[in-house]
Design a protein around this motif. Structure first.
Motif, PDB file in Angstrom:
ATOM      1  N   VAL A  90      49.058  40.711  27.139  1.00 23.99           N
ATOM      2  CA  VAL A  90      50.264  41.338  27.683  1.00 23.99           C
ATOM      3  C   VAL A  90      51.137  40.300  28.378  1.00 23.99           C
ATOM      4  O   VAL A  90      52.364  40.302  28.225  1.00 23.99           O
ATOM      5  N   MET A  91      50.512  39.374  29.114  1.00 23.99           N
ATOM      6  CA  MET A  91      51.284  38.327  29.784  1.00 23.99           C
ATOM      7  C   MET A  91      51.993  37.426  28.772  1.00 23.99           C
ATOM      8  O   MET A  91      53.173  37.083  28.952  1.00 23.99           O
ATOM      9  N   ALA A 127      39.527  43.642  29.926  1.00 25.63           N
ATOM     10  CA  ALA A 127      40.599  43.433  30.910  1.00 25.63           C
ATOM     11  C   ALA A 127      41.186  42.036  30.773  1.00 25.63           C
ATOM     12  O   ALA A 127      42.407  41.855  30.800  1.00 25.63           O
ATOM     13  N   THR A 128      40.325  41.051  30.622  1.00 30.06           N
ATOM     14  CA  THR A 128      40.798  39.668  30.477  1.00 30.06           C
ATOM     15  C   THR A 128      41.635  39.515  29.215  1.00 30.06           C
ATOM     16  O   THR A 128      42.720  38.919  29.240  1.00 30.06           O
ATOM     17  N   ARG A 144      45.015  41.456  29.641  1.00 30.90           N
ATOM     18  CA  ARG A 144      45.884  40.773  30.594  1.00 30.90           C
ATOM     19  C   ARG A 144      46.529  39.557  29.946  1.00 30.90           C
ATOM     20  O   ARG A 144      47.746  39.351  30.021  1.00 30.90           O
ATOM     21  N   PHE A 145      45.722  38.768  29.277  1.00 31.92           N
ATOM     22  CA  PHE A 145      46.224  37.570  28.626  1.00 31.92           C
ATOM     23  C   PHE A 145      47.251  37.924  27.550  1.00 31.92           C
ATOM     24  O   PHE A 145      48.341  37.333  27.487  1.00 31.92           O
TER      25      PHE A 145
END
Length: 142
Positions: free
Chosen positions: A15-16, A8-9, A12-13
């Motif tokens: 994709v951001m 997840a981390t 998220r990183f």
């Protein structure tokens, strides 16, 4: 094997960062906010929508969406019309000018991303091709 939290981390990183990078690739004449562009994209893709439907789709309060729609209408990128069966609501429609803004934005960002994808191996592109619908499902999940 990575834990779900670790994955997840990482996702998220990544994709951001990709989102920020794509944002920088906007058409140089486009000074609209992210929320304004999201409204134009939604109307371009889905057709006419009420302010309430747009607010729900973008997860903002209706008064906030009303301000966004007003700004877009003032710029002649959308037009408001009376709802055909509910006089309390307004239907928002994208104008030809709004479609041109979306088309220019899509062309520029897709061109940048296509160049980056060409630098990947066929196997890497295949992984991304298979991941795209999964990422879309994640984006649409409650």
């Amino acid at each position: 094997m990575r834990s779900n939290a670790g994955l997840a981390t990482e996702l998220r990183f990544a994709v951001m960062r990709l989102r920020r990078r794509l944002f920088r690739e906007r058409h140089p004449d486009n000074d609209l906010s992210v929320s304004s562009m999201a409204v134009l994209y939604a109307l371009n893709r889905q057709g006419d929508l009420t302010v309430g439907a747009l607010a729900g789709r973008e997860q903002v309060q209706p008064p906030s969406m009303t301000r966004t729609v007003t700004a877009l209408a003032d710029a002649e990128l959308v037009e408001r019309r009376p709802h055909p069966s509910d006089g309390r609501q307004v239907v928002v429609r994208i104008t030809d000018e709004g479609r041109a803004v979306v088309a220019a934005d899509v062309t520029r960002r897709d061109r940048w991303l296509s160049k980056r994808l060409a630098d990947l191996t066929p196997e890497e592109r295949d992984v991304l091709r298979r991941a795209a619908p999964i990422l879309q499902r994640l984006a649409e999940a409650d």
